[in-house]
Design an enzyme around this catalytic site. Structure first.
Site, PDB file in Angstrom:
ATOM      1  N   GLU A 160       0.792  -1.238   0.000  1.00 36.99           N
ATOM      2  CA  GLU A 160       0.000   0.000   0.000  1.00 36.99           C
ATOM      3  C   GLU A 160       0.821   1.282   0.000  1.00 36.99           C
ATOM      4  OE1 GLU A 160      -2.299   1.457   3.140  1.00 36.99           O
ATOM      5  OE2 GLU A 160      -0.735   1.255   4.606  1.00 36.99           O
TER       6      GLU A 160
ATOM      7  N   HIS B 297      -4.182   3.295   1.981  1.00 35.68           N
ATOM      8  CA  HIS B 297      -3.559   4.114   0.942  1.00 35.68           C
ATOM      9  C   HIS B 297      -3.727   3.533  -0.460  1.00 35.68           C
ATOM     10  CE1 HIS B 297      -1.010   5.609   4.469  1.00 35.68           C
ATOM     11  NE2 HIS B 297      -1.841   6.569   4.142  1.00 35.68           N
TER      12      HIS B 297
ATOM     13  N   HIS C 234      -5.807  -5.081   7.650  1.00 34.37           N
ATOM     14  CA  HIS C 234      -5.093  -3.812   7.700  1.00 34.37           C
ATOM     15  C   HIS C 234      -5.797  -2.893   8.693  1.00 34.37           C
ATOM     16  CE1 HIS C 234      -2.097  -1.228   5.783  1.00 34.37           C
ATOM     17  NE2 HIS C 234      -2.952  -0.246   5.910  1.00 34.37           N
TER      18      HIS C 234
ATOM     19  N   HIS D 274      -0.335  -2.424   8.746  1.00 31.79           N
ATOM     20  CA  HIS D 274      -0.664  -0.990   8.872  1.00 31.79           C
ATOM     21  C   HIS D 274       0.187  -0.239   9.892  1.00 31.79           C
ATOM     22  CE1 HIS D 274      -2.848   2.793   8.801  1.00 31.79           C
ATOM     23  NE2 HIS D 274      -3.113   2.694  10.067  1.00 31.79           N
TER      24      HIS D 274
ATOM     25  N   HIS E 299       3.278  -0.834  10.694  1.00 35.19           N
ATOM     26  CA  HIS E 299       4.675  -0.818  10.230  1.00 35.19           C
ATOM     27  C   HIS E 299       5.667  -1.306  11.290  1.00 35.19           C
ATOM     28  CE1 HIS E 299       4.218   1.924   6.450  1.00 35.19           C
ATOM     29  NE2 HIS E 299       3.105   1.257   6.674  1.00 35.19           N
TER      30      HIS E 299
HETATM   31 FE   LIG Z   1       1.275   1.222   5.509  1.00 35.99          FE
HETATM   32 FE   LIG Z   2      -2.019   1.657   6.224  1.00 37.87          FE
END
Ligand SMILES: [Fe+2]
Ligand SMILES: [Fe+2]
Ligand SMILES: [Fe+2]
Ligand SMILES: [Fe+2]
Ligand SMILES: [Fe+2]
Ligand SMILES: [Fe+2]
Ligand SMILES: [Fe+2]
Ligand SMILES: [Fe+2]
Lengths: 258, 258, 258, 258
Positions: free
Chosen positions: C39, C68, C149, C174, C176
């Protein structure tokens, strides 16, 4: 003294409405000073030197802002240099510009403070209650208008009551829809939860209604365009006893342009 | 037909205001039916069988709700059994109660739909745009009022335009402050972003102002109490052509009680 | 069957890390299939045809997305045409692309579902619990991986338990940052709250740390650039009994590139 | 010196896990000092004098808190009186309690700071970056651990980098799920995005999984109960060179109790 305040000017069309109507309104309401929130005056959001210029040229004495004040880098220099162009005072100390200005009318002074709320706002700025306490400690005049740019009605009313008797007026902006709760609080402060906007009336906060509905309904990325057509200039007029800073009256303004 | 709509009733004092004023207002505005949002009618939040009873006894025909509808378990049975007590229709299928009711006035029917918005609301309910499409597909009458309980002005205006020409009125609730943007949209739907509340006027959304200010200023846990004193009953009256379902007019109501 | 899953690829540097390391990792972990969340694979956010191409060329079989996914219009056509490029399945029906794909490995099939959470996410998509129920009703294979996500750990764990015994794996993305809570739930579903990202390790979610700190500290608009330097490829390997769809094991992957 | 840090203790069961395991863990990791986040140690949320007592009696030297620190009024007096019971230092000046304590070990001192993030948190507290700057200016020892109670990974990593070289460790709490990104930053600060919790492993953040799933899935009001069964004590051990305050190592702790 009489202050004419107008809410968030939206895009080129909002600026045109000011060009067309602001001088007439100023005369009609016998306003001594005009304060306009210009945070959305540029097409596509934020402020630009050209949109700010257009608002001043239409007759504004002070331009306030809000969460969109810093969207466009082109305005940073103007924010730093122009004494009467404000952004919320509780932004970070590193932010360009300032949040307070004082106009000297010889017989009296008049201060405008731009302040931003926290509830439901994306960014986390300094506590507006602490910030306004500091600002007020440094002001010499009792004639003070606060443009409180915030979303939540509870936060806006709380700020109104918190400042009651300490400033002349607390006027809300940001929701682009005028509220009908204007009043003089018990300590003499004029209050209105939201002044409303200056832009297309048959729109969603100034944006073309079809685009806004589609975005809201699908949650998909949508490029917004501002609407035109019927216009509205929403705001209010506050009459202040400049010897005490207390408000004598507050009247809503809703100027429709066909 | 003429509908009197009143916004969020706050606590025991809000209920008392209804007891005192609702029948007079109904007569004054020649209303055929009265719809009242009661989501905050219990002291301390939510609805109770007793607060709902008091609102009905004051003359309400339909009671709508919002994000606080399910706060009190004591109301669940009433939500299930009482045909004209609504909670937002886009709550989960497992929620007690229902979100739509139809009143049969012999010459015509009148439907009320309670719907909740998503923007800035804590809970994540079903998409109100999809939900209202389904509801409308199942309704036989053109006379439909939607109480859209939502925070963001953009979402409320978007819903108004989305339903324009499909329902008689879209009236917003939840912010407890009346807006001044009543209008008949081009398709014949009456619209008002927020009806306002019924409760203490000199308060923060019905709550004692000192407590609300302290909570907002310090962000510390605070036990809220409702205010009394000057009262306000905020709402609107919509005149509907019951043959077409189109609104003829919408007028704001702001009944002050000293 | 063994699935190698890698979390959000960040920018050009993340794509380079995949180019450099993905084939080696696939061999090292004896993976039959590779799923990568892309994404953020385009510089400046979202996905582009070129970044997606680079991820496929590096050895990915399926590319998933998230909030995203639809930032860049250039990717819409690819989302519509490419069977194994997914966006969250609970986006609006009008969204480009799809959220499910099934790979046929002759001896067995393997399905990937991309799903997005609601808590703390800006957009309001369809209830992921209702959406996944519908998706699962339409799938013929027991071998199913869900890329969930989402931000909130409570929502991710809830989805894991909700799908336990119904899918082979629920892997979060999501945030990270990889979590250390990998496990096989009691019904046989492999679970990890967040797989982590593929990008610069000495960074804030892939972004240059100085820029991210300044933005966080001042809340002022900041143009982000992605960091380089030490790299990390974060993800996990799931071993699935393809006859039952039950996971035998889940192992975290944290491949550091100096 | 070696510090054992344990994340959010959840309810009576979390306290029991500490009673059972904390002394063993302290010995096993040769810890000189034990810091425990106790913001959820009371059944039903928040902290109580009894839950705090139980954590101290199990061997904790310092107890930190977070967004639930002030939920129960019964703890306010203890927060005011107990030197080593902390709540976030960036709460309002009127909040009971304090956010910093310094332990004197004769050969060296050790300070603990409790700090709360803003992103996705309901309440609006003081900017944690400005707050920690002030705190650090007043501390005499280089041995400083910061418990940064926050949701967003970006905010936590930003705080880590911001404080790199200025404190010994920045350890995140609040998400109740341990992350796998422990590291020594380039300036010598130990960092971990989230320590995790102490409570039932087969649960949603300590809560019975069936209840949490139902709440998440339906968004209806649900009374939570804490789970028991398999336990987890999640945290980390930091080895600090007490002459410089620099961290030598950080190791994750995940102590499973069947
Ligand atoms: Fe991301
Ligand atoms: Fe994200
Ligand atoms: Fe605006
Ligand atoms: Fe704004
Ligand atoms: Fe309400
Ligand atoms: Fe409400
Ligand atoms: Fe917690
Ligand atoms: Fe917390």
């Amino acid at each position: 003294m009489r202050v004419l305040f107008l809410g968030d000017v939206v895009g080129a069309y909002g600026c045109e409405l000011l060009e067309k109507r602001l001088r007439t309104l100023k005369k009609q309401y016998a306003a001594d000073v005009v304060v306009v929130n210009g945070e959305n005056s540029a097409e596509g959001n934020g402020m630009l030197p050209s949109s700010v210029r257009q608002i001043y040229d239409s007759g504004a004495d002070v331009i306030t802002g809000g969460n969109h004040s810093l969207r466009r880098r082109e305005i940073y220099k103007v924010l730093d240099e122009e004494e009467t162009l404000l952004r919320p005072v509780n932004f970070h100390a590193n932010a360009p510009g300032k949040g307070v200005c004082v106009l000297d009318f010889l017989r009296y002074c008049f201060a405008v403070v731009n302040l931003q709320g926290l509830a439901y706002m994306v960014d986390h700025h300094r506590d507006p209650f602490a910030a306004i306490d500091e600002v007020l400690a440094g002001l010499d005049t009792p004639n003070i208008l606060v443009d409180f740019h915030a979303e939540a009605t509870a936060e806006k009313l709380s700020m109104g009551f918190y400042l009651d008797g300490r400033v002349s007026a607390v006027i809300g902006t940001h929701t682009h829809v005028q509220t009908a709760d204007e009043r003089i609080l018990s300590g003499g402060t004029a209050y209105l939860t939201d002044a409303g906007m200056c832009g297309s009336f048959d729109s969603v906060l100034g944006v073309k209604k079809e685009l806004a509905v589609e975005k809201m309904r699908t949650q998909l990325p949508t490029r917004f365009e501002n609407a035109r057509g019927q216009g509205i200039l929403w705001g209010c007029v506050i009459d202040i006893d400049e010897k005490t800073g207390r408000a004598r009256s507050i009247e809503r303004v809703a100027d429709r342009v066909e």
